[in-house]
Design a protein around this motif. Sequence first.
Motif, mmCIF file in Angstrom:
data_model
loop_
_atom_site.group_PDB
_atom_site.id
_atom_site.type_symbol
_atom_site.label_atom_id
_atom_site.label_comp_id
_atom_site.label_asym_id
_atom_site.label_seq_id
_atom_site.Cartn_x
_atom_site.Cartn_y
_atom_site.Cartn_z
ATOM 1 N N SER A 198 -0.533 6.580 1.254
ATOM 2 C CA SER A 198 -1.127 7.141 0.040
ATOM 3 C C SER A 198 -1.784 8.493 0.313
ATOM 4 C CB SER A 198 -2.170 6.179 -0.527
ATOM 5 O OG SER A 198 -2.875 6.828 -1.559
ATOM 6 N N ARG A 199 -1.553 9.436 -0.564
ATOM 7 C CA ARG A 199 -2.185 10.758 -0.491
ATOM 8 C C ARG A 199 -3.198 10.931 -1.628
ATOM 9 N NH1 ARG A 199 -1.141 10.180 3.512
ATOM 10 N NH2 ARG A 199 0.616 10.741 4.798
ATOM 11 N N VAL A 200 -3.633 9.806 -2.189
ATOM 12 C CA VAL A 200 -4.424 9.887 -3.420
ATOM 13 C C VAL A 200 -5.781 10.572 -3.194
ATOM 14 C CG1 VAL A 200 -5.484 7.569 -3.233
ATOM 15 C CG2 VAL A 200 -5.075 8.572 -5.484
ATOM 16 N N LEU A 201 -6.372 10.402 -2.011
ATOM 17 C CA LEU A 201 -7.688 11.016 -1.785
ATOM 18 C C LEU A 201 -7.551 12.535 -1.791
ATOM 19 C CD1 LEU A 201 -9.272 8.679 0.941
ATOM 20 C CD2 LEU A 201 -9.425 8.531 -1.547
ATOM 21 N N ASP A 202 -6.558 13.025 -1.054
ATOM 22 C CA ASP A 202 -6.346 14.480 -1.015
ATOM 23 C C ASP A 202 -6.025 15.020 -2.398
ATOM 24 O OD1 ASP A 202 -6.793 14.482 1.620
ATOM 25 O OD2 ASP A 202 -4.684 14.605 2.244
ATOM 26 N N CYS B 116 -17.112 6.887 -6.268
ATOM 27 C CA CYS B 116 -17.047 5.556 -6.872
ATOM 28 C C CYS B 116 -15.796 5.485 -7.734
ATOM 29 C CB CYS B 116 -18.268 5.296 -7.745
ATOM 30 S SG CYS B 116 -19.812 5.409 -6.840
ATOM 31 N N LEU B 117 -15.241 4.288 -7.796
ATOM 32 C CA LEU B 117 -14.047 4.042 -8.612
ATOM 33 C C LEU B 117 -14.474 3.257 -9.849
ATOM 34 C CD1 LEU B 117 -10.906 3.920 -8.876
ATOM 35 C CD2 LEU B 117 -10.986 1.835 -7.481
ATOM 36 N N LEU B 118 -13.952 3.656 -10.997
ATOM 37 C CA LEU B 118 -14.253 2.944 -12.249
ATOM 38 C C LEU B 118 -12.954 2.500 -12.906
ATOM 39 C CD1 LEU B 118 -15.911 2.209 -14.878
ATOM 40 C CD2 LEU B 118 -15.727 4.629 -15.502
ATOM 41 N N THR B 119 -12.889 1.223 -13.354
ATOM 42 C CA THR B 119 -11.841 0.849 -14.310
ATOM 43 C C THR B 119 -12.505 0.090 -15.452
ATOM 44 O OG1 THR B 119 -11.098 -1.406 -13.673
ATOM 45 C CG2 THR B 119 -10.227 0.442 -12.362
ATOM 46 N N ALA B 120 -12.041 0.350 -16.663
ATOM 47 C CA ALA B 120 -12.522 -0.388 -17.847
ATOM 48 C C ALA B 120 -11.382 -0.416 -18.853
ATOM 49 C CB ALA B 120 -13.744 0.301 -18.444
ATOM 50 N N LEU C 67 -0.269 1.247 -4.384
ATOM 51 C CA LEU C 67 -0.723 1.763 -3.085
ATOM 52 C C LEU C 67 -1.878 2.746 -3.272
ATOM 53 C CD1 LEU C 67 2.565 2.339 -1.021
ATOM 54 C CD2 LEU C 67 1.012 0.376 -1.014
ATOM 55 N N ASP C 68 -1.753 3.642 -4.230
ATOM 56 C CA ASP C 68 -2.832 4.608 -4.463
ATOM 57 C C ASP C 68 -4.095 3.894 -4.939
ATOM 58 O OD1 ASP C 68 -1.312 6.722 -3.643
ATOM 59 O OD2 ASP C 68 -0.808 7.436 -5.662
ATOM 60 N N PHE C 69 -3.917 2.882 -5.781
ATOM 61 C CA PHE C 69 -5.094 2.183 -6.288
ATOM 62 C C PHE C 69 -5.783 1.399 -5.169
ATOM 63 C CE2 PHE C 69 -7.618 -0.871 -8.641
ATOM 64 C CZ PHE C 69 -8.308 -0.003 -9.472
ATOM 65 N N LEU C 70 -4.991 0.745 -4.323
ATOM 66 C CA LEU C 70 -5.573 0.021 -3.175
ATOM 67 C C LEU C 70 -6.339 0.979 -2.265
ATOM 68 C CD1 LEU C 70 -2.929 -2.452 -1.674
ATOM 69 C CD2 LEU C 70 -5.133 -3.016 -2.725
ATOM 70 N N ARG C 71 -5.777 2.171 -2.064
ATOM 71 C CA ARG C 71 -6.436 3.167 -1.216
ATOM 72 C C ARG C 71 -7.771 3.590 -1.839
ATOM 73 N NH1 ARG C 71 -7.390 4.344 3.636
ATOM 74 N NH2 ARG C 71 -7.701 6.540 4.064
ATOM 75 N N LEU C 72 -7.779 3.815 -3.138
ATOM 76 C CA LEU C 72 -9.028 4.173 -3.822
ATOM 77 C C LEU C 72 -10.047 3.039 -3.686
ATOM 78 C CD1 LEU C 72 -7.647 5.799 -7.112
ATOM 79 C CD2 LEU C 72 -8.869 6.992 -5.269
ATOM 80 N N GLU C 73 -9.605 1.811 -3.910
ATOM 81 C CA GLU C 73 -10.531 0.672 -3.821
ATOM 82 C C GLU C 73 -11.090 0.517 -2.408
ATOM 83 O OE1 GLU C 73 -9.318 -3.026 -6.610
ATOM 84 O OE2 GLU C 73 -7.777 -2.371 -5.223
#
Length: 368
Positions: A186-190, A200-204, A266-272
């Motif tokens: 995953s390259r989601v952070l970059d 912090c990660l938010l989902t609603a 994969l990106d969501f798991l990396r964020l979490e």
Amino acid sequence: TAITIVLGTRPEIIKLAPVIDACEQSDVGYSVIHTGQHYSDELDTVFFDQLELPTPDHNLAIGSGSHSSQTGAMIGAIEEVLLDESPDVVLVQGDTNSVLAGSVAASKLDCEVGHVEAGLRSFDRSMPEEINRVFADHAADHLFAPTEQAAQYLREEGIPVERITVTGNTIVDAVTCYRDLAAEKSRVLDSHDLSPDEFCLLTAHRAENVDDPERFSSLLRGVAEFAARSGFDVIYPVHPRARDRIDAFDIDVPDEVRLTEAQDFLDFLRLESTARLVFTDSGGVQEEACILGTPCVTLRDNTERPETVAVGANRIVGVEPAEIVAGAREALDTPTDWENPFGDGRSAERILDAVGLGPVVSVEGVTG
Ligand code: UD1
Ligand code: UDP
């Protein structure tokens, strides 16, 4: 066909992927019915591609609608497929309208019903999910409870013990399988300019929050206030339902909350796994944060995942800004070395075992 698997939404695709994989590994004959409850690419095909799942044998393309018209349309369409395929067992997972439809259609025919993630209870009958899971549990012949607590709730409702198996939650199978790959790929952070432990990660997305403009605005204000005081960035991957409500109610999203599109797995798991804290009203996200060792602050008045609270991974704070800020502060100060209460990642094998279609390797019950 031995097993027909009914799924329809993002969490069902993710949590049934390990069961589909176990069927493949053990050469069990199975078919997949996709109800089409979720159809946007970001909630649907992206997961089939990434988790390398076969294209469903049947896509009923039911789409969105009121609860009863959506569920009713699904029941009729699922029945047609089941009449044709006559499976021994129909598996449903979780608490969506697709689960209600699958369990009603199967229980009216000569098919056994297996409910994956049975026995969860928020004891809040105003939630559509609570109604769905209670119906599914009472229609089911096989109840796969993720934890001993869930099994206990089922026994208290008079469900015969021989129908209940404690299997762990298949989300542990999925997280175990994909967390390292997420860290590698995953390259989601970059791409969002985020640093581990500094956001912090938010989902609603839950109806009770986003369909009520007061509650939706209040939870956003609370998270933004915490962000302003703590200096953390907040990223919010937005579910289409929430996006729709932000537009319809013209919700004023505070600057501290960065909206982005719903993420792939994969990106969501990396964020979490790299977030300092997770704010959520999702069921699956409460579990994943707990499994991954990230403190969770739940923006609801109750939870059907009390195990996460009991081990110290989760705080139930509602949507009042002061409560959100206080809960987040407390979460920051809590050690993150809790035990994962959702099993050892071999739930899918236990599920096949329990319906007599044996796993590749025999496994002990999750509680020993
Ligand atoms: C459903 C489940 C919820 C679960 C969530 C997982 C029910 C009652 N609710 O909620 O328990 O947590 O899935 O994500 O089953 N929409 C799209 N594209 C889609 C699907 C939906 O844009 O592919 C939008 C439409 O505006 C639709 C709205 O989202 O009206 C709600 O969709 P729906 O399937 O009714 O419920 P979810 O909120 O997705
Ligand atoms: N998820 C995802 N991308 C996102 C948000 C969530 O892949 O942008 C995954 C998450 O990892 C979890 C599941 O979706 O496995 C949770 O689904 P959701 O919150 O839609 O439903 P719930 O669990 O509340 O029913």
